[in-house]
Design a protein around this motif. Sequence first.
Motif, PDB file in Angstrom:
ATOM      1  N   ALA A 254       0.832  -1.209   0.000  1.00 25.28           N
ATOM      2  CA  ALA A 254       0.000   0.000   0.000  1.00 25.28           C
ATOM      3  C   ALA A 254       0.868   1.261   0.000  1.00 25.28           C
ATOM      4  CB  ALA A 254      -0.923  -0.020   1.211  1.00 25.28           C
ATOM      5  N   LEU A 255       1.928   1.270   0.816  1.00 21.93           N
ATOM      6  CA  LEU A 255       2.821   2.433   0.821  1.00 21.93           C
ATOM      7  C   LEU A 255       3.533   2.604  -0.517  1.00 21.93           C
ATOM      8  CD1 LEU A 255       4.372   2.001   4.389  1.00 21.93           C
ATOM      9  CD2 LEU A 255       2.594   3.618   3.680  1.00 21.93           C
ATOM     10  N   LEU A 256       3.979   1.483  -1.110  1.00 21.94           N
ATOM     11  CA  LEU A 256       4.688   1.563  -2.379  1.00 21.94           C
ATOM     12  C   LEU A 256       3.761   2.029  -3.495  1.00 21.94           C
ATOM     13  CD1 LEU A 256       7.257   1.026  -4.030  1.00 21.94           C
ATOM     14  CD2 LEU A 256       6.517  -1.360  -4.267  1.00 21.94           C
ATOM     15  N   ALA A 257       2.528   1.521  -3.517  1.00 25.85           N
ATOM     16  CA  ALA A 257       1.580   1.920  -4.557  1.00 25.85           C
ATOM     17  C   ALA A 257       1.248   3.404  -4.467  1.00 25.85           C
ATOM     18  CB  ALA A 257       0.305   1.090  -4.442  1.00 25.85           C
ATOM     19  N   ALA A 258       1.213   3.953  -3.238  1.00 23.55           N
ATOM     20  CA  ALA A 258       0.907   5.375  -3.088  1.00 23.55           C
ATOM     21  C   ALA A 258       2.032   6.255  -3.622  1.00 23.55           C
ATOM     22  CB  ALA A 258       0.649   5.695  -1.619  1.00 23.55           C
ATOM     23  N   ARG A 259       3.253   5.731  -3.681  1.00 26.17           N
ATOM     24  CA  ARG A 259       4.388   6.545  -4.115  1.00 26.17           C
ATOM     25  C   ARG A 259       4.806   6.242  -5.554  1.00 26.17           C
ATOM     26  NH1 ARG A 259       9.080   6.465   0.292  1.00 26.17           N
ATOM     27  NH2 ARG A 259       9.778   8.077  -1.185  1.00 26.17           N
ATOM     28  N   THR A 260       4.169   5.292  -6.182  1.00 21.79           N
ATOM     29  CA  THR A 260       4.531   4.908  -7.549  1.00 21.79           C
ATOM     30  C   THR A 260       3.703   5.706  -8.544  1.00 21.79           C
ATOM     31  OG1 THR A 260       5.048   2.664  -6.798  1.00 21.79           O
ATOM     32  CG2 THR A 260       4.725   2.989  -9.153  1.00 21.79           C
ATOM     33  N   GLU A 261       4.355   6.266  -9.528  1.00 22.98           N
ATOM     34  CA  GLU A 261       3.671   7.064 -10.533  1.00 22.98           C
ATOM     35  C   GLU A 261       3.341   6.269 -11.791  1.00 22.98           C
ATOM     36  OE1 GLU A 261       6.096  10.418 -11.337  1.00 22.98           O
ATOM     37  OE2 GLU A 261       5.902  11.281  -9.302  1.00 22.98           O
ATOM     38  N   ASP A 262       3.940   5.114 -11.965  1.00 25.43           N
ATOM     39  CA  ASP A 262       3.675   4.290 -13.143  1.00 25.43           C
ATOM     40  C   ASP A 262       2.390   3.498 -12.924  1.00 25.43           C
ATOM     41  OD1 ASP A 262       4.034   3.000 -15.602  1.00 25.43           O
ATOM     42  OD2 ASP A 262       5.099   1.348 -14.656  1.00 25.43           O
ATOM     43  N   GLY A 263       1.411   3.674 -13.820  1.00 29.45           N
ATOM     44  CA  GLY A 263       0.115   3.021 -13.649  1.00 29.45           C
ATOM     45  C   GLY A 263       0.187   1.509 -13.628  1.00 29.45           C
ATOM     46  N   PRO A 264       0.809   0.835 -14.620  1.00 24.86           N
ATOM     47  CA  PRO A 264       0.892  -0.627 -14.574  1.00 24.86           C
ATOM     48  C   PRO A 264       1.607  -1.157 -13.336  1.00 24.86           C
ATOM     49  CG  PRO A 264       1.392   0.169 -16.782  1.00 24.86           C
ATOM     50  CD  PRO A 264       1.309   1.375 -15.895  1.00 24.86           C
ATOM     51  N   THR A 265       2.655  -0.464 -12.915  1.00 22.84           N
ATOM     52  CA  THR A 265       3.356  -0.905 -11.705  1.00 22.84           C
ATOM     53  C   THR A 265       2.462  -0.786 -10.485  1.00 22.84           C
ATOM     54  OG1 THR A 265       5.451  -0.184 -12.671  1.00 22.84           O
ATOM     55  CG2 THR A 265       5.413  -0.541 -10.296  1.00 22.84           C
ATOM     56  N   THR A 266       1.710   0.303 -10.405  1.00 22.57           N
ATOM     57  CA  THR A 266       0.799   0.492  -9.264  1.00 22.57           C
ATOM     58  C   THR A 266      -0.222  -0.629  -9.195  1.00 22.57           C
ATOM     59  OG1 THR A 266       1.074   2.886  -9.431  1.00 22.57           O
ATOM     60  CG2 THR A 266      -0.849   2.077  -8.225  1.00 22.57           C
ATOM     61  N   VAL A 267      -0.818  -0.951 -10.315  1.00 21.91           N
ATOM     62  CA  VAL A 267      -1.836  -2.008 -10.338  1.00 21.91           C
ATOM     63  C   VAL A 267      -1.233  -3.349  -9.952  1.00 21.91           C
ATOM     64  CG1 VAL A 267      -3.433  -3.257 -11.816  1.00 21.91           C
ATOM     65  CG2 VAL A 267      -3.251  -0.785 -12.024  1.00 21.91           C
ATOM     66  N   SER A 268      -0.065  -3.671 -10.511  1.00 21.43           N
ATOM     67  CA  SER A 268       0.550  -4.959 -10.185  1.00 21.43           C
ATOM     68  C   SER A 268       0.943  -5.036  -8.714  1.00 21.43           C
ATOM     69  CB  SER A 268       1.782  -5.175 -11.068  1.00 21.43           C
ATOM     70  OG  SER A 268       2.757  -4.175 -10.842  1.00 21.43           O
ATOM     71  N   VAL A 269       1.409  -3.930  -8.147  1.00 24.03           N
ATOM     72  CA  VAL A 269       1.758  -3.907  -6.726  1.00 24.03           C
ATOM     73  C   VAL A 269       0.523  -4.115  -5.864  1.00 24.03           C
ATOM     74  CG1 VAL A 269       2.539  -2.375  -4.874  1.00 24.03           C
ATOM     75  CG2 VAL A 269       3.873  -2.588  -6.964  1.00 24.03           C
ATOM     76  N   GLU A 270      -0.562  -3.439  -6.195  1.00 23.53           N
ATOM     77  CA  GLU A 270      -1.791  -3.592  -5.410  1.00 23.53           C
ATOM     78  C   GLU A 270      -2.349  -5.006  -5.501  1.00 23.53           C
ATOM     79  OE1 GLU A 270      -3.421   1.019  -5.653  1.00 23.53           O
ATOM     80  OE2 GLU A 270      -4.116  -0.489  -7.077  1.00 23.53           O
ATOM     81  N   ILE A 271      -2.251  -5.603  -6.674  1.00 28.14           N
ATOM     82  CA  ILE A 271      -2.723  -6.987  -6.811  1.00 28.14           C
ATOM     83  C   ILE A 271      -1.874  -7.923  -5.963  1.00 28.14           C
ATOM     84  CG2 ILE A 271      -2.949  -8.895  -8.433  1.00 28.14           C
ATOM     85  CD1 ILE A 271      -3.719  -6.879 -10.568  1.00 28.14           C
ATOM     86  N   ALA A 272      -0.552  -7.729  -6.000  1.00 30.98           N
ATOM     87  CA  ALA A 272       0.323  -8.568  -5.180  1.00 30.98           C
ATOM     88  C   ALA A 272       0.037  -8.379  -3.693  1.00 30.98           C
ATOM     89  CB  ALA A 272       1.785  -8.241  -5.489  1.00 30.98           C
ATOM     90  N   GLY A 273      -0.209  -7.132  -3.262  1.00 30.21           N
ATOM     91  CA  GLY A 273      -0.544  -6.898  -1.856  1.00 30.21           C
ATOM     92  C   GLY A 273      -1.863  -7.532  -1.467  1.00 30.21           C
ATOM     93  N   ALA A 274      -2.856  -7.466  -2.360  1.00 28.55           N
ATOM     94  CA  ALA A 274      -4.142  -8.093  -2.061  1.00 28.55           C
ATOM     95  C   ALA A 274      -4.001  -9.605  -1.931  1.00 28.55           C
ATOM     96  CB  ALA A 274      -5.150  -7.738  -3.155  1.00 28.55           C
ATOM     97  N   LEU A 275      -3.212 -10.210  -2.799  1.00 27.41           N
ATOM     98  CA  LEU A 275      -2.999 -11.659  -2.698  1.00 27.41           C
ATOM     99  C   LEU A 275      -2.281 -12.026  -1.401  1.00 27.41           C
ATOM    100  CD1 LEU A 275      -1.982 -12.462  -6.388  1.00 27.41           C
ATOM    101  CD2 LEU A 275      -4.187 -12.890  -5.271  1.00 27.41           C
ATOM    102  N   ALA A 276      -1.318 -11.210  -0.998  1.00 22.92           N
ATOM    103  CA  ALA A 276      -0.649 -11.473   0.281  1.00 22.92           C
ATOM    104  C   ALA A 276      -1.620 -11.350   1.437  1.00 22.92           C
ATOM    105  CB  ALA A 276       0.525 -10.514   0.459  1.00 22.92           C
ATOM    106  N   GLY A 277      -2.537 -10.369   1.366  1.00 20.26           N
ATOM    107  CA  GLY A 277      -3.545 -10.248   2.415  1.00 20.26           C
ATOM    108  C   GLY A 277      -4.461 -11.449   2.469  1.00 20.26           C
ATOM    109  N   LEU A 278      -4.874 -11.954   1.320  1.00 19.52           N
ATOM    110  CA  LEU A 278      -5.703 -13.165   1.299  1.00 19.52           C
ATOM    111  C   LEU A 278      -4.956 -14.353   1.900  1.00 19.52           C
ATOM    112  CD1 LEU A 278      -7.371 -12.909  -2.228  1.00 19.52           C
ATOM    113  CD2 LEU A 278      -8.445 -12.536  -0.003  1.00 19.52           C
TER     114      LEU A 278
END
Length: 799
Positions: free
Chosen positions: A573-597
């Motif tokens: 979540a912290l990394l996605a908030a500081r990332t300006e690249d759209g594809p990177t942000t989405v991939s980071v959020e997906i990876a974080g959501a999977l880790a949460g699951l």
Amino acid sequence: MTQIPSPADELRLIDTELRQLDARRSVLLTRRAWLVHALRQTPAPTAPPAPGARRSETTGPGVQNALLLLGGILLAVAAVAFTLVGWGHLGITGRSLVLGAVTLAALGAPVLLLRRGLRSTAEALAGIGLVLTVLDAYALYAVALPRTDGVGYAALASAALAAVWAAYGVALGAPLRAAGPEARPSLRLPLPAAVAAAQLPLLLWAVAASAGAYAVTAALLVTAALDAVLAPRTPMRSVRAVAAAGAYGLGGWGTFAAGWLSWTSAGPGAAARAAALLLLAASIALTTAWGAPKPGLGTNTATGVATAGGLIGVVAFGGVLRVSLPGMWTVPGHLVCGVALLAVAGAGLPAPVRRGLALASGCVGALSVAWALPVVAISLLGPVGRVGSVWSGAPADARDAVTNGLPWPADVVTAPLVLALVAAALVVAVRTAAWRPYALACALTLAWATLIVLPATLELPYAAALSVHGLLTAALLGYARRTGPRVTALVLSPLTSLSLAFLALASEGATLTVLAALTVLFAAAAPRPGLGPVAAPAALGYATALACAAGASLGLQPPHTALLVLLVPAAAALLAARTEDGPTTVSVEIAGALAGLLAVALAVTEPALLATVLALCGLIAAGTAVREDRRPVGYAATALFVLASWVRLASWGVGSPEAYTLPVTAAALLLGAYRRRSDTSVSSWTAYAPGLSVTLVPSLFAAWGDGQWQRPLLLGAAALAVTLLGARHRLQAPLVLGGAVLALDALHELAPYIVQVVDALPRWTPPALAGLLLLALGATYEQRIRDARRVREVLGRMG
């Protein structure tokens, strides 16, 4: 009054008319002669059939050819029957005279028929004559040479018949000047028949001489070579077709036989003889493709023939190497021969030959890579089997690490060499701008495969295998950052890292070290341009695996390990908030959501910790929802908080539904009030109905099944408060929902008394009351309609 001409004038008029008639007659006669000549030169057009007339089902030439063909077949059958059955009834002189006379008549008649322009009849009689010559040969064998070897005589007879038919066809194929300069009739059957008969002599001689498989194969290939020489040089299409069929048919048969001899040869001598035959076949193919395009051989066909020639040459030299070297060098030997084709395919060769040799080299390289693919698959996917035996101890060497007890293929020591040779050939040989990127991508993949299989092939130590995989992963990431085929490197680097991670499962220390190193490596590569969408989620994935491995190493139970895993979604979540690249942000959020699951799944066996994990996940989601572009995540945060509270209440043994629904109602009503305050067009049903229904409806069902008085009383009071608030603020949803629940709650309280009253009344009372009710409704129907309309208007004016 009409004037009658004088006799002299009338005579003068008559003479003038006669002269005009003579001139007109001369013109008509000239026109008639031209039309007759034109009709003799071209057939008259057939008039369309009249309506109702029977239409012809065939043409005159078709009927003529059918009759001639049938007649020729019948005469040929009669000749065969005479030779086989009636032959014994005549003496030697009679036999010779009959067959000679009939043969000469059948072969001589076409000369006269061609002079008269009867080509079809001449072809039919010539065919009979050719059949009779075969019968003459058989008769000569049966009478004069019965003790001669049949196969040898057949070889001699077929050669003689081929020569006789060829001479006969050439003699009758010359223009016949006696028929006039315009007529050049010739026979089309003898020359193709001669070429067909010429396919047999060499093969039959080899069989008759019992020369063995090599001589028979050589006879086939020599005959195919003669056909290949004849086919492009003859102007007759029928001769060209027969010669081409012989070249491809006998050439293919001879090539297969030579290949089988090479494959089954047990020593260098036999392999060399088979290689000589294969080289003869290759030279035939390459010579055929050399002068393309030729009649009957287009450019594409020539390229295919040249490809076949190149492959045959590789098989020839490779067969010699196979019996001369150990088995592990068979494939590399063939590959070297295939690479040598690229050197042979120089600029001095015709284009079809160059393309064919290049394709042949490519085919050899592809087959060599296919031979090495099982080793690559075992080296790459074999470590996955370590999942069933995690931390069972470091294996003896790299091969044991990847096989995990499975058998290792035999004679694959040279697999890395094969892959490296093909990669080098692609880099050196492919220079075309259009194909250069694809060649480099394939070369990179093959070089990667070479390094993947190298530790297991050479049986390097286990630590060396880990080091090779790790360094290869880092090198691929660096290669993707600096140079061309980024996509290929980005695909191969995570694949290699996964194989490394599974390979490290054999040892606890290796697992922790490798996962930590991969996390740092991909995290360092993530900020690089173009690498973030792959490197960032890979780093988070390996961080998740490291958290799980660390928990297991510390002896933590899975629910407690889940708390360690939650560090990954927080970091994501912290990394996605500081990332300006759209594809990177989405991939980071997906990876974080999977880790949460994964954290939720680990904590599911312990409700108290599960509630904590859900609450922390909700907190992370709420922090994400603070961002302007991620406001919808707030709904997920709310759901997670609600689930956390429910799990906590369930762990405490709370069974009252209000304990579960009131937090949801409070949150939903707050959100609804905020939404109506920011947007006045939102209705009360959208803002307040979901929150009110979450508590009122379950409580109403619980009250109807509750025999105590406290729950219905509290529910009624709450419903009354909701109704009054709706009426006070002129809100439709609270007024309707609160009023409906209040009415149903009151009905629940009056239900026992209603039942008692109904039981005490006589049986005729309910129908009477129903009738009175209907009468009352009918009498006041119009007034009720006005009242309903007035209520609807009042509710409509409310929010």
